[in-house]
Design a protein around this motif. Structure first.
Motif, PDB file in Angstrom:
ATOM      1  N   UNK A 412       0.824  -1.207   0.000  1.00  0.00           N
ATOM      2  CA  UNK A 412       0.000   0.000   0.000  1.00  0.00           C
ATOM      3  C   UNK A 412       0.856   1.254   0.000  1.00  0.00           C
ATOM      4  N   UNK A 413       2.183   1.064   0.134  1.00  0.00           N
ATOM      5  CA  UNK A 413       3.065   2.228   0.201  1.00  0.00           C
ATOM      6  C   UNK A 413       3.416   2.692  -1.211  1.00  0.00           C
ATOM      7  N   UNK A 414       2.422   3.202  -1.904  1.00  0.00           N
ATOM      8  CA  UNK A 414       2.666   3.743  -3.234  1.00  0.00           C
ATOM      9  C   UNK A 414       2.866   5.247  -3.195  1.00  0.00           C
ATOM     10  N   UNK A 415       2.486   5.867  -2.063  1.00  0.00           N
ATOM     11  CA  UNK A 415       2.644   7.314  -1.945  1.00  0.00           C
ATOM     12  C   UNK A 415       4.118   7.666  -1.754  1.00  0.00           C
ATOM     13  N   UNK A 416       4.485   8.852  -2.198  1.00  0.00           N
ATOM     14  CA  UNK A 416       5.863   9.303  -2.090  1.00  0.00           C
ATOM     15  C   UNK A 416       6.191   9.757  -0.676  1.00  0.00           C
ATOM     16  N   UNK A 417       7.445   9.506  -0.268  1.00  0.00           N
ATOM     17  CA  UNK A 417       7.960  10.153   0.922  1.00  0.00           C
ATOM     18  C   UNK A 417       8.165  11.628   0.602  1.00  0.00           C
ATOM     19  N   UNK A 418       8.251  12.500   1.615  1.00  0.00           N
ATOM     20  CA  UNK A 418       8.494  13.918   1.337  1.00  0.00           C
ATOM     21  C   UNK A 418       9.748  14.100   0.505  1.00  0.00           C
ATOM     22  N   UNK A 419       9.659  14.920  -0.531  1.00  0.00           N
ATOM     23  CA  UNK A 419      10.795  15.112  -1.423  1.00  0.00           C
ATOM     24  C   UNK A 419      11.793  16.076  -0.810  1.00  0.00           C
ATOM     25  N   UNK A 420      13.067  15.678  -0.817  1.00  0.00           N
ATOM     26  CA  UNK A 420      14.122  16.546  -0.353  1.00  0.00           C
ATOM     27  C   UNK A 420      15.178  16.608  -1.442  1.00  0.00           C
ATOM     28  N   UNK A 421      15.323  17.769  -2.043  1.00  0.00           N
ATOM     29  CA  UNK A 421      16.321  17.909  -3.097  1.00  0.00           C
ATOM     30  C   UNK A 421      17.704  17.963  -2.461  1.00  0.00           C
ATOM     31  N   UNK A 422      18.467  16.926  -2.676  1.00  0.00           N
ATOM     32  CA  UNK A 422      19.784  16.850  -2.071  1.00  0.00           C
ATOM     33  C   UNK A 422      20.895  16.916  -3.099  1.00  0.00           C
ATOM     34  N   UNK A 423      20.549  17.187  -4.348  1.00  0.00           N
ATOM     35  CA  UNK A 423      21.560  17.133  -5.390  1.00  0.00           C
ATOM     36  C   UNK A 423      21.847  18.502  -5.988  1.00  0.00           C
ATOM     37  N   UNK A 424      21.468  19.561  -5.318  1.00  0.00           N
ATOM     38  CA  UNK A 424      21.792  20.902  -5.812  1.00  0.00           C
ATOM     39  C   UNK A 424      23.308  21.019  -5.925  1.00  0.00           C
ATOM     40  N   UNK A 425      23.760  21.592  -7.034  1.00  0.00           N
ATOM     41  CA  UNK A 425      25.177  21.754  -7.304  1.00  0.00           C
ATOM     42  C   UNK A 425      25.896  20.420  -7.410  1.00  0.00           C
ATOM     43  N   UNK A 426      25.243  19.416  -7.974  1.00  0.00           N
ATOM     44  CA  UNK A 426      25.887  18.136  -8.232  1.00  0.00           C
ATOM     45  C   UNK A 426      26.401  18.193  -9.665  1.00  0.00           C
ATOM     46  N   UNK A 427      27.698  18.363  -9.826  1.00  0.00           N
ATOM     47  CA  UNK A 427      28.265  18.765 -11.102  1.00  0.00           C
ATOM     48  C   UNK A 427      28.606  17.566 -11.973  1.00  0.00           C
ATOM     49  N   UNK A 428      28.471  17.784 -13.278  1.00  0.00           N
ATOM     50  CA  UNK A 428      29.087  16.904 -14.248  1.00  0.00           C
ATOM     51  C   UNK A 428      28.246  15.778 -14.775  1.00  0.00           C
ATOM     52  N   UNK A 429      28.462  15.447 -16.057  1.00  0.00           N
ATOM     53  CA  UNK A 429      27.926  14.214 -16.609  1.00  0.00           C
ATOM     54  C   UNK A 429      28.415  13.057 -15.759  1.00  0.00           C
ATOM     55  N   UNK A 430      29.690  13.138 -15.373  1.00  0.00           N
ATOM     56  CA  UNK A 430      30.277  12.201 -14.436  1.00  0.00           C
ATOM     57  C   UNK A 430      30.250  12.921 -13.098  1.00  0.00           C
ATOM     58  N   UNK A 431      29.300  12.564 -12.234  1.00  0.00           N
ATOM     59  CA  UNK A 431      29.029  13.404 -11.070  1.00  0.00           C
ATOM     60  C   UNK A 431      30.150  13.334 -10.059  1.00  0.00           C
ATOM     61  N   UNK A 432      29.944  13.982  -8.929  1.00  0.00           N
ATOM     62  CA  UNK A 432      31.010  14.151  -7.938  1.00  0.00           C
ATOM     63  C   UNK A 432      31.476  12.813  -7.379  1.00  0.00           C
ATOM     64  N   UNK A 433      30.716  11.742  -7.537  1.00  0.00           N
ATOM     65  CA  UNK A 433      31.140  10.440  -7.032  1.00  0.00           C
ATOM     66  C   UNK A 433      31.590   9.497  -8.139  1.00  0.00           C
ATOM     67  N   UNK A 434      31.854  10.046  -9.317  1.00  0.00           N
ATOM     68  CA  UNK A 434      32.432   9.261 -10.398  1.00  0.00           C
ATOM     69  C   UNK A 434      33.928   9.431 -10.350  1.00  0.00           C
ATOM     70  N   UNK A 435      34.665   8.333 -10.149  1.00  0.00           N
ATOM     71  CA  UNK A 435      36.117   8.413  -9.957  1.00  0.00           C
ATOM     72  C   UNK A 435      36.826   7.514 -10.950  1.00  0.00           C
TER      73      UNK A 435
END
Length: 435
Positions: A412-435
């Motif tokens: 029954x948990x089809x509803x969304x959890x509260x949205x928290x944008x945590x990726x502001x300023x996440x740079x790059x096609x290859x993001x900050x955790x692409x090494x």
């Protein structure tokens, strides 16, 4: 304090990926040698362009003095601070643009990771990188790197990517210890090199009670994606798949013409020739629409339904595919809300830089495009990296198969959890955790 470095050195917001971009080349803002030899003149040329073509030009602070900024990106950072909805405008050198969007390459070890309390959890590896050659897979947990115990460093608040990764030098090697998917400890040595990134991370046919289900993990909308998609859809055609699970969980976007190709290959006769979306500009330019289209030799399916897997990293052209298909076929979304980026930018040249300043919004054939808070999931599932690609114990894929089989969410948990944008300023096609 954890020092989190932009590993790819694309010190720009999203490089089209999470940015949208366009198949349109845009304009040459300036190539005048007198402009190009002066940073002040380049800034002033960019400011003039923004006042004319920037989507939110009416929100620009007219007292801004472009001559006071040391780089184009510094000026665009100021612009983003003035406009609440703009998290994306940026500039890169022409070489960075060529590497990432034409050649789809970067310099590193060939993996993307997520920092956990006990190590670096591998989200995916590129086929061409040292990480894949060494045996790392999605779900591997890197515990030691460059002699540093990552869990201890994080616990002591001394974790530093610079120290873990070592210098940014061709051929630099680092000793790595990791736990594989069976929990067994492995060791190896990998080195920095130029990594040619495959845009499709996994393709397979899943046998289910609903018949053959195609599974496609698509990671970025760049130039080489056109050929990669053709190969995958040729396979799906040959196998006569009846359903498709499109995994866009880490896909931050890219070229819109690739989004048009992907959406058209999925739904084919159900959409071809029909309106896909419209560009909406500021008051200085008129809106124009784009239709679904596909050249005759392109492989295609003719599906009335697609299930798309998403997370907060699903953005831009990925969201466009979802939003554009919804008026025409049944699109079911499994995972969590997407990033929320219904805007994009043309590819504009300014001296030795490529400028991506938001200059259009995209709305589907029903006029909907206000999803700045993301597109919600129909069935909630959390991205838990516990298995490799294609394993039905993966929560998102497992939920997708359940949805296809039962035409409903598993709980029954089809509803969304509260949205928290945590990726502001996440740079790059290859993001900050692409090494």
């Amino acid at each position: 304090m954890i020092k989190n470095k932009n590993i790819f050195f694309a010190s720009t917001l999203c490089i089209l990926s999470a940015c949208g971009g366009s198949e349109n080349e845009g304009q040459v803002i300036s190539s005048d040698p007198l402009v190009c030899e002066s940073q002040t003149a380049q800034n002033e040329a960019l400011w003039d362009y923004l006042q004319a073509d920037y989507l939110w030009n009416d929100q620009l602070n007219t007292s801004t003095n472009p001559s006071t900024f040391e780089s184009l990106n510094d000026l665009l950072t100021e612009v983003r601070s003035q406009v609440e909805l703009d998290e994306y405008s940026y500039a890169v050198t022409a070489q960075e643009y060529e590497d990432q969007y034409i050649n789809a390459s970067y310099f590193g070890y060939g993996l993307s990771n997520k920092v956990m309390a006990n190590g670096l959890l591998v989200r995916y590896v590129f086929d061409d990188g040292n990480a894949a050659a060494m045996g790392l897979t999605r779900g591997s947990l890197i515990t030691t790197m460059n002699g540093i115990n990552i869990e201890e460093a994080i616990a002591n608040n001394t974790f530093d990517y610079d120290a873990v990764l070592g210098p940014n030098e061709e051929g630099y090697t680092v000793d790595v210890t990791w736990l594989d998917l069976n929990g067994e400890e492995q060791t190896g040595t990998m080195s920095r090199s130029t990594v040619n990134s495959n845009t499709i991370l996994d393709t397979r046919i899943l046998e289910t009670t609903k018949g053959k289900v195609g599974y496609l993990v698509f990671n970025s909308f760049v130039e080489r994606s056109a050929q990669d998609l053709d190969g995958t859809f040729s396979l799906f055609e040959q196998e006569n798949i009846t359903e498709l699970v499109l995994d866009l969980r880490y896909n931050g976007g890219g070229y819109i013409n690739i989004a048009k190709q992907l959406a058209s290959q999925i739904a084919a006769e159900q959409v071809l020739g029909k309106p896909m979306f419209s560009y909406e500009y500021n008051k200085n330019r008129s809106a124009n629409s784009v239709n679904f289209e596909l050249s005759n030799n392109k492989p295609r399916l003719n599906l009335p339904r697609v299930v798309v897997l998403t997370t907060e990293q699903t953005a831009s052209s990925s969201e466009l595919v979802i939003n554009a298909l919804k008026p025409h076929i049944d699109v079911q979304v499994v995972g969590t809300s997407t990033r929320g980026k219904p805007v994009g930018m043309d590819i504009n040249k300014l001296c030795d830089h490529v400028v991506f300043a938001i200059n259009f919004k995209m709305v589907n054939s029903e006029g909907y495009g206000d999803y700045f808070n993301g597109l919600p999931a129909d069935c909630y599932a959390e991205d838990t990296i516990n298995v490799d690609w294609g394993d039905t114990k993966d929560p998102l894929l497992n939920e997708a198969i359940y949805l296809l089989t039962n035409n409903s969410c598993s709980t029954s948990q089809s509803a969304q959890l509260p949205k928290q944008k945590s990726f502001k300023n996440n740079f790059g096609l290859f993001d900050k955790n692409t090494i």
